[in-house]
Design a protein around this motif. Structure first.
Motif, PDB file in Angstrom:
ATOM      1  N   GLY A   1     -57.839  29.394 -56.195  1.00 27.61           N
ATOM      2  CA  GLY A   1     -58.873  28.865 -56.928  1.00 27.61           C
ATOM      3  C   GLY A   1     -60.041  29.631 -56.513  1.00 27.61           C
ATOM      4  N   ALA A   2     -59.784  30.650 -56.937  1.00 34.57           N
ATOM      5  CA  ALA A   2     -60.659  31.691 -57.306  1.00 34.57           C
ATOM      6  C   ALA A   2     -61.552  32.098 -58.564  1.00 34.57           C
ATOM      7  N   PHE A   3     -62.000  30.305 -59.242  1.00 33.05           N
ATOM      8  CA  PHE A   3     -62.941  30.286 -59.910  1.00 33.05           C
ATOM      9  C   PHE A   3     -63.815  29.516 -59.691  1.00 33.05           C
ATOM     10  N   GLY A   4     -65.678  29.734 -59.983  1.00 31.60           N
ATOM     11  CA  GLY A   4     -66.443  29.696 -59.442  1.00 31.60           C
ATOM     12  C   GLY A   4     -67.575  28.714 -60.966  1.00 31.60           C
ATOM     13  N   VAL A   5     -68.596  28.314 -60.711  1.00 29.41           N
ATOM     14  CA  VAL A   5     -69.551  27.937 -61.485  1.00 29.41           C
ATOM     15  C   VAL A   5     -71.010  28.627 -61.500  1.00 29.41           C
ATOM     16  N   VAL A   6     -71.417  29.541 -62.923  1.00 27.76           N
ATOM     17  CA  VAL A   6     -72.870  29.739 -62.720  1.00 27.76           C
ATOM     18  C   VAL A   6     -73.509  29.395 -61.880  1.00 27.76           C
TER      19      VAL A   6
ATOM     20  N   VAL B   1     -66.113  36.077 -57.469  1.00 31.60           N
ATOM     21  CA  VAL B   1     -65.881  34.881 -57.225  1.00 31.60           C
ATOM     22  C   VAL B   1     -64.992  35.103 -56.217  1.00 31.60           C
ATOM     23  N   ARG B   2     -65.117  33.843 -56.037  1.00 39.13           N
ATOM     24  CA  ARG B   2     -64.420  34.226 -54.042  1.00 39.13           C
ATOM     25  C   ARG B   2     -62.909  32.701 -54.433  1.00 39.13           C
ATOM     26  N   SER B   3     -62.262  32.605 -53.602  1.00 38.55           N
ATOM     27  CA  SER B   3     -60.805  31.600 -53.745  1.00 38.55           C
ATOM     28  C   SER B   3     -60.770  30.643 -52.954  1.00 38.55           C
ATOM     29  N   TYR B   4     -60.317  29.783 -53.390  1.00 34.35           N
ATOM     30  CA  TYR B   4     -60.343  28.270 -52.704  1.00 34.35           C
ATOM     31  C   TYR B   4     -61.574  28.116 -52.914  1.00 34.35           C
ATOM     32  N   GLY B   5     -61.908  27.577 -53.876  1.00 33.28           N
ATOM     33  CA  GLY B   5     -63.186  27.094 -54.443  1.00 33.28           C
ATOM     34  C   GLY B   5     -64.536  27.082 -53.907  1.00 33.28           C
ATOM     35  N   LYS B   6     -64.886  28.395 -54.013  1.00 34.51           N
ATOM     36  CA  LYS B   6     -65.808  28.998 -52.186  1.00 34.51           C
ATOM     37  C   LYS B   6     -67.033  29.568 -53.726  1.00 34.51           C
ATOM     38  N   GLY B   7     -66.472  29.386 -55.006  1.00 31.39           N
ATOM     39  CA  GLY B   7     -67.339  29.982 -56.097  1.00 31.39           C
ATOM     40  C   GLY B   7     -68.410  31.472 -56.143  1.00 31.39           C
ATOM     41  N   VAL B   8     -69.264  31.440 -56.961  1.00 32.16           N
ATOM     42  CA  VAL B   8     -69.438  32.858 -57.712  1.00 32.16           C
ATOM     43  C   VAL B   8     -70.338  33.461 -56.446  1.00 32.16           C
ATOM     44  N   TYR B   9     -70.659  34.238 -56.953  1.00 32.97           N
ATOM     45  CA  TYR B   9     -71.416  34.875 -55.298  1.00 32.97           C
ATOM     46  C   TYR B   9     -72.073  36.490 -55.643  1.00 32.97           C
ATOM     47  N   LEU B  10     -73.388  36.535 -55.435  1.00 27.66           N
ATOM     48  CA  LEU B  10     -73.927  38.187 -55.945  1.00 27.66           C
ATOM     49  C   LEU B  10     -72.801  38.759 -54.963  1.00 27.66           C
ATOM     50  N   ASN B  11     -71.983  39.881 -55.826  1.00 29.24           N
ATOM     51  CA  ASN B  11     -70.674  40.358 -55.137  1.00 29.24           C
ATOM     52  C   ASN B  11     -71.931  42.281 -54.604  1.00 29.24           C
ATOM     53  N   ARG B  12     -72.840  42.505 -55.116  1.00 27.35           N
ATOM     54  CA  ARG B  12     -73.626  43.945 -55.130  1.00 27.35           C
ATOM     55  C   ARG B  12     -74.760  43.995 -56.170  1.00 27.35           C
ATOM     56  N   GLU B  13     -75.550  44.104 -55.877  1.00 21.96           N
ATOM     57  CA  GLU B  13     -76.162  45.440 -56.730  1.00 21.96           C
ATOM     58  C   GLU B  13     -76.346  46.565 -56.896  1.00 21.96           C
ATOM     59  N   SER B  14     -76.461  47.076 -57.988  1.00 22.02           N
ATOM     60  CA  SER B  14     -76.515  48.225 -58.426  1.00 22.02           C
ATOM     61  C   SER B  14     -77.261  49.292 -59.229  1.00 22.02           C
TER      62      SER B  14
ATOM     63  N   PHE C   1     -61.996  23.161 -58.267  1.00 24.24           N
ATOM     64  CA  PHE C   1     -61.638  24.696 -57.665  1.00 24.24           C
ATOM     65  C   PHE C   1     -61.564  24.080 -55.849  1.00 24.24           C
ATOM     66  N   LYS C   2     -61.898  23.314 -55.123  1.00 23.12           N
ATOM     67  CA  LYS C   2     -61.927  23.664 -53.616  1.00 23.12           C
ATOM     68  C   LYS C   2     -60.251  22.771 -53.104  1.00 23.12           C
ATOM     69  N   SER C   3     -59.737  21.919 -54.209  1.00 24.32           N
ATOM     70  CA  SER C   3     -58.484  21.196 -53.580  1.00 24.32           C
ATOM     71  C   SER C   3     -57.870  22.692 -53.988  1.00 24.32           C
ATOM     72  N   LYS C   4     -57.082  21.742 -52.218  1.00 21.47           N
ATOM     73  CA  LYS C   4     -55.701  22.965 -52.339  1.00 21.47           C
ATOM     74  C   LYS C   4     -54.381  22.411 -53.342  1.00 21.47           C
ATOM     75  N   LYS C   5     -54.464  21.399 -54.437  1.00 22.54           N
ATOM     76  CA  LYS C   5     -53.665  20.645 -54.852  1.00 22.54           C
ATOM     77  C   LYS C   5     -53.748  21.313 -56.614  1.00 22.54           C
ATOM     78  N   ILE C   6     -55.216  21.380 -56.553  1.00 27.88           N
ATOM     79  CA  ILE C   6     -55.334  22.139 -57.742  1.00 27.88           C
ATOM     80  C   ILE C   6     -55.220  23.456 -57.571  1.00 27.88           C
ATOM     81  N   HIS C   7     -55.408  24.257 -56.378  1.00 27.00           N
ATOM     82  CA  HIS C   7     -55.369  25.778 -56.275  1.00 27.00           C
ATOM     83  C   HIS C   7     -53.861  25.765 -56.879  1.00 27.00           C
ATOM     84  N   SER C   8     -52.319  24.658 -56.071  1.00 28.15           N
ATOM     85  CA  SER C   8     -51.458  25.285 -56.492  1.00 28.15           C
ATOM     86  C   SER C   8     -50.999  25.212 -58.058  1.00 28.15           C
ATOM     87  N   TYR C   9     -51.719  23.809 -58.371  1.00 24.82           N
ATOM     88  CA  TYR C   9     -51.656  23.470 -59.656  1.00 24.82           C
ATOM     89  C   TYR C   9     -51.519  24.869 -60.963  1.00 24.82           C
TER      90      TYR C   9
END
Length: 169
Positions: free
Chosen positions: A51-56, A10-23, A88-96
């Protein structure tokens, strides 16, 4: 050991869930992983900040999260997942959210019970959430169209200048 697994991040600043790797299973360092499900909230319980939260989404619902990650089911009758991801993209939500983060400098986290019991997440009606999402994306589309228009006008200006100066471009 011989099966490939999609490991999510999951990426910071509300950028959400991503495929990190296949293993391959035999190459996985941790031995406990949890299967993702569509429309679940996902975050790293050992390093949650900015804001390192994401929706799958459906595309990543066949992925896995290590035991350092947390999944929480979202009641989609009350919360629009696109609205939640926008929050989760909102700077105010990050701060909160960061005001709830505890831990050492290298590892900061929000406990799952904190998210459920202590943290307030704005929740307009589901209809209002959809209107906000629709308006947000309409504004993004408008901004993209204006950017294309500005680039076209810039090219026209440059062409005009070259023609007036007698310069071939």
């Amino acid at each position: 050991d011989d099966k490939y697994y999609k490991i999510l991040g999951v990426r910071s600043y509300g950028k959400g869930v991503y495929l990190n790797r296949e293993s391959l299973g035999k190459n996985l360092k941790m031995k406990v992983y949890f299967k993702a499900k569509p429309h679940h909230l996902f975050w790293c319980k050992v390093d949650t900040k900015n804001g390192a939260f994401g929706v799958v989404n459906n595309e990543l619902s066949d992925g896995y999260g290590s035991s350092n990650m947390t999944f929480a089911e979202i009641d989609t009758t009350k919360m629009n997942v696109d609205f939640l991801q926008l929050l989760f993209k909102s700077k105010k939500i990050h701060s909160y959210l960061d005001s709830f983060v505890t831990g050492t400098t290298n590892r900061k986290y929000i406990r799952p019970d904190q998210l459920l019991e202590e943290i307030y997440i704005p929740q307009p009606t589901i209809e209002e959430q959809q209107i906000i999402v629709d308006d947000y994306f309409a504004k993004i589309n408008e901004a993209n169209a204006l950017e294309i228009e500005a680039n076209n006008i810039d090219q026209e200006i440059e062409k005009y200048l070259y023609e007036e100066l007698g310069i071939n471009n």
